[in-house]
Every structure is written in structure tokens, then in C-alpha cells.
Design a protein around this motif. Structure first.
Motif, PDB file in Angstrom:
ATOM      1  N   PRO A 131       0.834  -1.218   0.000  1.00 37.26           N
ATOM      2  CA  PRO A 131       0.000   0.000   0.000  1.00 37.26           C
ATOM      3  C   PRO A 131       0.858   1.254   0.000  1.00 37.26           C
ATOM      4  N   ARG A 132       0.409   2.240  -0.780  1.00 34.80           N
ATOM      5  CA  ARG A 132       1.053   3.555  -0.817  1.00 34.80           C
ATOM      6  C   ARG A 132       2.568   3.434  -0.914  1.00 34.80           C
ATOM      7  N   GLN A 133       3.030   2.775  -1.955  1.00 37.38           N
ATOM      8  CA  GLN A 133       4.470   2.610  -2.126  1.00 37.38           C
ATOM      9  C   GLN A 133       5.130   3.957  -2.361  1.00 37.38           C
ATOM     10  N   PRO A 134       6.309   4.167  -1.795  1.00 37.92           N
ATOM     11  CA  PRO A 134       7.046   5.399  -2.105  1.00 37.92           C
ATOM     12  C   PRO A 134       7.421   5.423  -3.581  1.00 37.92           C
ATOM     13  N   GLN A 135       7.605   6.595  -4.121  1.00 36.71           N
ATOM     14  CA  GLN A 135       7.974   6.740  -5.526  1.00 36.71           C
ATOM     15  C   GLN A 135       9.295   6.035  -5.795  1.00 36.71           C
ATOM     16  N   VAL A 136       9.285   5.132  -6.773  1.00 33.71           N
ATOM     17  CA  VAL A 136      10.505   4.416  -7.129  1.00 33.71           C
ATOM     18  C   VAL A 136      10.918   4.832  -8.528  1.00 33.71           C
ATOM     19  N   LEU A 137      12.153   4.498  -8.859  1.00 34.69           N
ATOM     20  CA  LEU A 137      12.641   4.831 -10.188  1.00 34.69           C
ATOM     21  C   LEU A 137      11.793   4.129 -11.247  1.00 34.69           C
ATOM     22  N   ALA A 138      11.466   4.839 -12.320  1.00 32.72           N
ATOM     23  CA  ALA A 138      10.684   4.261 -13.419  1.00 32.72           C
ATOM     24  C   ALA A 138      11.473   3.145 -14.088  1.00 32.72           C
ATOM     25  N   GLN A 139      10.751   2.134 -14.553  1.00 39.11           N
ATOM     26  CA  GLN A 139      11.368   1.041 -15.290  1.00 39.11           C
ATOM     27  C   GLN A 139      10.772   1.058 -16.701  1.00 39.11           C
ATOM     28  N   PRO A 140      11.341   1.832 -17.609  1.00 37.65           N
ATOM     29  CA  PRO A 140      10.728   2.052 -18.924  1.00 37.65           C
ATOM     30  C   PRO A 140      10.644   0.799 -19.780  1.00 37.65           C
ATOM     31  N   CYS A 141      11.462  -0.193 -19.486  1.00 40.47           N
ATOM     32  CA  CYS A 141      11.440  -1.424 -20.286  1.00 40.47           C
ATOM     33  C   CYS A 141      10.581  -2.508 -19.654  1.00 40.47           C
ATOM     34  N   GLY A 142       9.859  -2.168 -18.574  1.00 40.51           N
ATOM     35  CA  GLY A 142       9.009  -3.144 -17.912  1.00 40.51           C
ATOM     36  C   GLY A 142       9.490  -3.463 -16.513  1.00 40.51           C
ATOM     37  N   GLU A 143       8.576  -4.015 -15.693  1.00 43.53           N
ATOM     38  CA  GLU A 143       8.917  -4.367 -14.318  1.00 43.53           C
ATOM     39  C   GLU A 143       9.961  -5.479 -14.278  1.00 43.53           C
ATOM     40  N   LEU A 144      10.947  -5.301 -13.416  1.00 44.32           N
ATOM     41  CA  LEU A 144      12.055  -6.247 -13.331  1.00 44.32           C
ATOM     42  C   LEU A 144      11.572  -7.657 -13.005  1.00 44.32           C
ATOM     43  N   GLU A 145      10.564  -7.776 -12.148  1.00 41.62           N
ATOM     44  CA  GLU A 145      10.069  -9.103 -11.763  1.00 41.62           C
ATOM     45  C   GLU A 145       9.551  -9.870 -12.983  1.00 41.62           C
ATOM     46  N   LEU A 146       8.809  -9.186 -13.841  1.00 41.15           N
ATOM     47  CA  LEU A 146       8.258  -9.837 -15.022  1.00 41.15           C
ATOM     48  C   LEU A 146       9.347 -10.101 -16.064  1.00 41.15           C
ATOM     49  N   ARG A 147      10.270  -9.179 -16.215  1.00 48.18           N
ATOM     50  CA  ARG A 147      11.356  -9.378 -17.184  1.00 48.18           C
ATOM     51  C   ARG A 147      12.243 -10.547 -16.759  1.00 48.18           C
ATOM     52  N   THR A 148      12.505 -10.664 -15.471  1.00 49.90           N
ATOM     53  CA  THR A 148      13.312 -11.777 -14.957  1.00 49.90           C
ATOM     54  C   THR A 148      12.624 -13.106 -15.203  1.00 49.90           C
ATOM     55  N   LEU A 149      11.317 -13.134 -14.969  1.00 50.81           N
ATOM     56  CA  LEU A 149      10.561 -14.369 -15.185  1.00 50.81           C
ATOM     57  C   LEU A 149      10.589 -14.773 -16.662  1.00 50.81           C
ATOM     58  N   LEU A 150      10.368 -13.810 -17.567  1.00 54.21           N
ATOM     59  CA  LEU A 150      10.383 -14.121 -18.994  1.00 54.21           C
ATOM     60  C   LEU A 150      11.749 -14.609 -19.442  1.00 54.21           C
ATOM     61  N   ALA A 151      12.801 -13.975 -18.943  1.00 53.67           N
ATOM     62  CA  ALA A 151      14.148 -14.401 -19.307  1.00 53.67           C
ATOM     63  C   ALA A 151      14.379 -15.857 -18.910  1.00 53.67           C
ATOM     64  N   ALA A 152      13.941 -16.220 -17.709  1.00 50.93           N
ATOM     65  CA  ALA A 152      14.108 -17.596 -17.247  1.00 50.93           C
ATOM     66  C   ALA A 152      13.244 -18.553 -18.059  1.00 50.93           C
ATOM     67  N   ARG A 153      12.041 -18.134 -18.411  1.00 50.43           N
ATOM     68  CA  ARG A 153      11.119 -18.993 -19.150  1.00 50.43           C
ATOM     69  C   ARG A 153      11.638 -19.280 -20.558  1.00 50.43           C
ATOM     70  N   TYR A 154      12.340 -18.350 -21.157  1.00 53.65           N
ATOM     71  CA  TYR A 154      12.853 -18.535 -22.514  1.00 53.65           C
ATOM     72  C   TYR A 154      14.246 -19.155 -22.544  1.00 53.65           C
ATOM     73  N   THR A 155      14.894 -19.287 -21.406  1.00 53.53           N
ATOM     74  CA  THR A 155      16.226 -19.897 -21.360  1.00 53.53           C
ATOM     75  C   THR A 155      16.102 -21.413 -21.423  1.00 53.53           C
ATOM     76  N   SER A 156      16.862 -22.026 -22.330  1.00 52.00           N
ATOM     77  CA  SER A 156      16.781 -23.482 -22.478  1.00 52.00           C
ATOM     78  C   SER A 156      18.137 -24.168 -22.380  1.00 52.00           C
ATOM     79  N   SER A 157      19.225 -23.389 -22.438  1.00 55.96           N
ATOM     80  CA  SER A 157      20.561 -23.976 -22.360  1.00 55.96           C
ATOM     81  C   SER A 157      21.563 -22.853 -22.082  1.00 55.96           C
ATOM     82  N   PRO A 158      22.819 -23.194 -21.743  1.00 57.64           N
ATOM     83  CA  PRO A 158      23.822 -22.133 -21.543  1.00 57.64           C
ATOM     84  C   PRO A 158      24.046 -21.277 -22.783  1.00 57.64           C
ATOM     85  N   THR A 159      23.790 -21.862 -23.969  1.00 57.71           N
ATOM     86  CA  THR A 159      23.952 -21.090 -25.207  1.00 57.71           C
ATOM     87  C   THR A 159      22.725 -20.237 -25.485  1.00 57.71           C
ATOM     88  N   HIS A 160      21.572 -20.836 -25.375  1.00 58.27           N
ATOM     89  CA  HIS A 160      20.312 -20.133 -25.643  1.00 58.27           C
ATOM     90  C   HIS A 160      19.714 -19.673 -24.321  1.00 58.27           C
TER      91      HIS A 160
END
Length: 466
Positions: A131-160
Motif C-alpha cells: 500500500p502507498r508505495q514510495p515513488q521508485v525509479l521508473a522502469q521504462p522497459c518493464g517491471e524487473l520481476e516480469l522481465r526476470t521471469l520471462l528471461a528464465a522462461r525462454y532460457t533453455s541452455s547455456p547457449t540459448h
């Protein structure tokens, strides 16, 4: 046989005569039409032929019968669809949102079983948690939590493998693609796209003056490697756009060995590849190796959306790219997408808790049931008038008229009856697929769907040859 052809010609001629009577300007209210006997004498045909033409019009809702009084035409103003404009795509978009329209072309798979309820519940829980979170730095490329999840979901090997800084989230697929066109400097460049291709992609490329070369898919979704090689050798191709697995609207899955041959060709040529991953999770079969895992990840960009699986409450588009980091960050910053941080976190939690993976088998089963119902109705009502391959996933069927017809006449006739299809020409910039249409059972079911299929059959039978 000759008698049958003459009979077919007679009722079509009567039908055209009656539609001209009904469409005559100036009628502001329903009006009486000539009786069966009057028309039979006037046109020199049998009463049964007149009766059949009237029955067709009655089924379409353009006329109705009154006991002991005869047939009456509905005033044109009562059935007139909204302003259509001269652009076919604009006409489809406008009429798809018209309240009286029966849409037989929708590509909104999540509509049959959306995850909006669980998503909004998670969002409310997160709002109570923060509730009522203090102002945080904008994340123009998307929320880090969601970007981290997508990165992990698309990772299939050390190369890819992917990292959060390789993921960029935008307002929707269209805005993400617009950024990619700018970053990759595609204006006036040459791009090869598989065909048929999503009309949103085609229109965006056209609006940027991109030179589009279409690579027609072979039966079964097979990509012709020899044709692709010839294009790459003879044209200054900047980018190739291909589906990850499931091509839509074709509904086909390219064989794994075909993908491997194509991927080898693209690696050797060092061509940039933009992979469309929007529909991969909606394929019917089990695990398959996507195209991106066969390519050089440093010459690859992948885009997708949450909307096809979760629903309209998750419209965001996203792209994964290892290169162009500074350019992509700058363009996303300049766009200043005002995306809800809480909504993005809620989407991340849907995936992280396994809710989406539990939901996918249910959604795919429902979509297959809808497609099967429509296919059975098409086969029962239209026989050999339409040809289509069994789709391997998604919500739609890619159908082709068995005889050459003026598909524009089919489209316009159905539109007057408040039925909307997506003509195949929308999925090409070079006049391909003129005998195709995209159909789906998302908007109708049961008796209503059967009635709509009957109207489609009538429209195909009555359409003039191309």
C-alpha cells in the motif's frame, strides 16, 4: 445434369432480382413483395423456384412471411451495418465491434477461457501487500520481476539463455513492433515474411515503407529452403520474419527437420531473424524445439504477447534481444509507456505459481472442441465447397474455396447478413490467398453457429466466379 444447371441458374437469377427489389433506395419501412404466382408469371419460372429464392432470403433475415399476406422485405436501414469505408481491413475492424455482428473470424483464443479473474485477484492482493508505495525509479522497459521471469522462461541452455536486461515490455504487440522497425532501421529495407502473415505485422511494415517479400508456406506449414535461399542470394534482405512453431492463421506446425534445414541456411547467411512466438503455447501437441533454439541467438529477436493466453486484461507485448541494447532502451524510454507495475507483477505471479501452465491444457482443449465443432458443421453443410487442413492449434481455421469465386462478393454478401469473415487477401500484400478466408467459432456456438455456416455456404454458392 443440364436441367440441374438450368435450375441453379433460375433460382440465382430470381434471388438477384429480389435483392435488387429489396435494396432499392427510398424504403424507410418494411414493404410487401410480389406473391409467388406474380413473380413466377413475371419471370417465367416455376413457383417452386420462387419459393426457394424467398426461403434463402428469409433465412438471411432480409425478408419475412406473414400468414395469408405473403412476403415482406425489411427496410435496408434496419439491417445496414456501420460505415465501412473503402479499406477492407478498416471494414473488418469496424464491423467486428458492431453489436449486431456475428463474427466468424475472431482470433481471440483466450476469450473462451480467460485468466482475468485470477489475474485481477492477484493484483488486489499485491495492492494490499504494497500500500502507498514510495515513488521508485521508473522502469521504462518493464517491471524487473516480469522481465526476470520471462528471461528464465525462454532460457533453455547455456547457449540459448536470456537475462532480464534482454527483455523489453511494451503496451501491446503493435507498439513493440513499431520500436523494432525503428531500431533495426527497416524503413525502405527488404524483409522476407512467411505468408500468410498476420495483418497487423503487414500493415506496420507497409506504413514504414518496408519492402516486403512474401515466402509462401507449403502444405503442412513447410518452408521451402530452396526458395528462401534464392531470395537471400538475389535480394538485399535485412531481416527474415518466421513463426517460432505454430503459424497463424495457417494453423500449421512446420516439421522439425524442415525447421532445422531452414535454421542452418539462416545461420550460414548470417541473416537477422525476428521470431513470432505469439501462438507457440497454443499448439495441440507436446514439447517441440522452437526455431529460436536452432538459430544464432546473437542474430535473433523474439516477440510475443500475453493476450493470446491470459486475455485482454494482459495486452502487453514484449521482445527479447541480446543486441541493440542501447537503442532499445532509448526507444522504450522515449515511448514512456505508462504500464501498471502492479498488473505486470500480477502477470509474473500467474506464471511463477504455475497458474498459466495449469490453465494452458484447459484452454487448448476448449479451442480444439470449438474448432472441431466448426469443422464438422463446415463438412456437413458445405461438403467439398471448402478445403482446409486440420489446424494444429490456435482458435482459427484457414479455409480455401474449392472453386474460384469473387471472395469480395462473398464478404459483402455476408456483411449484409451481419456475418463477418476475414478474407485471405488481408494476410498478404502481394495478392496471395485470394480464395482463402480465416474462420473461427469463438463468437458463436450451437444452433447460431450452424445458421451462420449455412449463410456462408449460400454466399459461396451464389458468388460469381473470379
Amino acid at each position: 445434369m443440364n436441367a440441374a444447371r438450368e435450375s441453379d441458374f433460375a433460382y440465382q437469377a430470381v434471388y438477384r432480382y429480389l435483392t435488387q427489389l429489396i435494396d432499392e433506395p427510398g424504403a424507410t419501412s418494411d414493404f410487401r413483395l410480389p406473391s409467388l404466382r406474380q413473380l413466377a408469371e413475371r419471370l417465367g419460372v416455376s413457383i417452386s423456384t420462387i419459393q426457394y429464392a424467398y426461403a434463402l432470403l428469409e433465412k438471411e433475415g432480409r425478408v419475412y412471411s406473414v400468414a395469408k399476406s405473403g412476403y415482406f422485405a425489411r427496410a435496408a436501414t434496419a439491417i445496414k451495418p456501420p460505415d465501412q469505408g473503402s479499406d477492407l481491413l478498416e471494414t473488418v475492424y469496424v464491423n467486428a465491434r458492431y453489436s449486431g455482428m456475428r463474427v466468424l473470424s475472431a482470433d481471440d483464443p483466450a476469450a473462451v477461457q480467460p485468466l482475468d479473474g485470477p489475474l485481477l485477484m492477484l493484483e488486489r492482493e499485491l495492492m494490499r501487500q504494497y500500500p502507498r508505495q514510495p515513488q521508485v525509479l521508473a522502469q521504462p522497459c518493464g517491471e524487473l520481476e516480469l522481465r526476470t521471469l520471462l528471461a528464465a522462461r525462454y532460457t533453455s541452455s547455456p547457449t540459448h539463455c536470456w537475462h532480464a536486461e534482454d527483455v523489453y515490455i511494451g503496451a501491446d504487440t503493435r507498439s513493440v513492433l513499431e520500436i523494432l522497425i525503428a531500431v533495426l532501421e527497416l524503413r525502405h529495407a527488404t524483409v522476407v515474411v512467411e505468408s500468410p502473415c498476420d495483418w497487423v505485422i503487414l500493415r506496420l511494415l507497409q506504413s514504414a515503407d518496408v519492402r516486403i517479400i512474401e515466402l509462401p508456406l507449403q502444405p503442412g506449414g513447410v518452408i521451402d529452403p530452396e526458395q528462401l535461399a534464392w531470395m537471400l542470394e538475389t535480394e538485399p534482405v535485412r531481416l527474415v520474419l518466421l513463426s517460432s512453431q505454430l503459424n497463424m492463421p495457417n494453423g500449421s506446425l512446420a516439421p522439425q527437420e524442415n525447421l532445422e534445414v531452414v535454421a542452418g541456411l539462416l545461420r550460414r547467411q548470417g541473416i537477422w531473424v525476428l521470431e513470432n512466438d505469439s501462438y507457440s503455447e497454443l499448439r495441440d501437441d507436446g514439447e517441440r524445439r522452437p526455431l529460436r533454439e536452432l538459430l544464432d541467438p546473437d542474430r535473433l529477436l523474439v516477440f510475443s504477447t500475453f493476450e493470446k493466453v491470459i486475455g485482454v486484461e494482459a495486452p502487453y507485448g514484449f521482445v527479447l534481444a541480446r543486441q541493440w541494447r542501447d537503442h532499445l532502451q532509448r526507444h522504450f524510454l522515449l515511448r514512456s509507456f505508462r504500464l501498471s507495475p502492479i498488473r505486470q507483477r500480477a502477470i509474473a505471479r500467474l506464471y511463477a505459481t504455475g497458474r498459466v501452465d495449469q490453465h494452458l491444457p484447459v484452454l487448448k482443449r476448449l479451442l480444439k472442441e470449438r474448432r472441431t465443432q466448426l469443422i464438422e458443421l463446415l463438412r456437413e453443410g458445405l461438403g467439398d465447397a471448402l478445403h482446409f487442413d486440420e489446424p494444429q492449434g490456435g482458435a482459427t481455421i484457414w479455409a480455401k474455396s474449392s472453386r474460384r469465386v469473387a471472395m469480395g462478393a462473398v464478404f459483402q454478401r455476408l456483411l449484409k447478413q451481419h456475418v463477418l469473415i476475414a478474407p485471405g487477401e488481408l494476410f498478404s500484400t502481394q495478392g496471395m490467398h485470394a480464395q482463402h478466408m480465416r474462420l473461427s467459432a469463438i463468437g458463436s456456438s450451437g444452433p447460431e453457429l450452424a445458421g451462420v455456416v449455412d449463410l456462408l455456404g449460400d454466399a459461396l454458392r451464389l458468388a460469381p466466379g473470379d
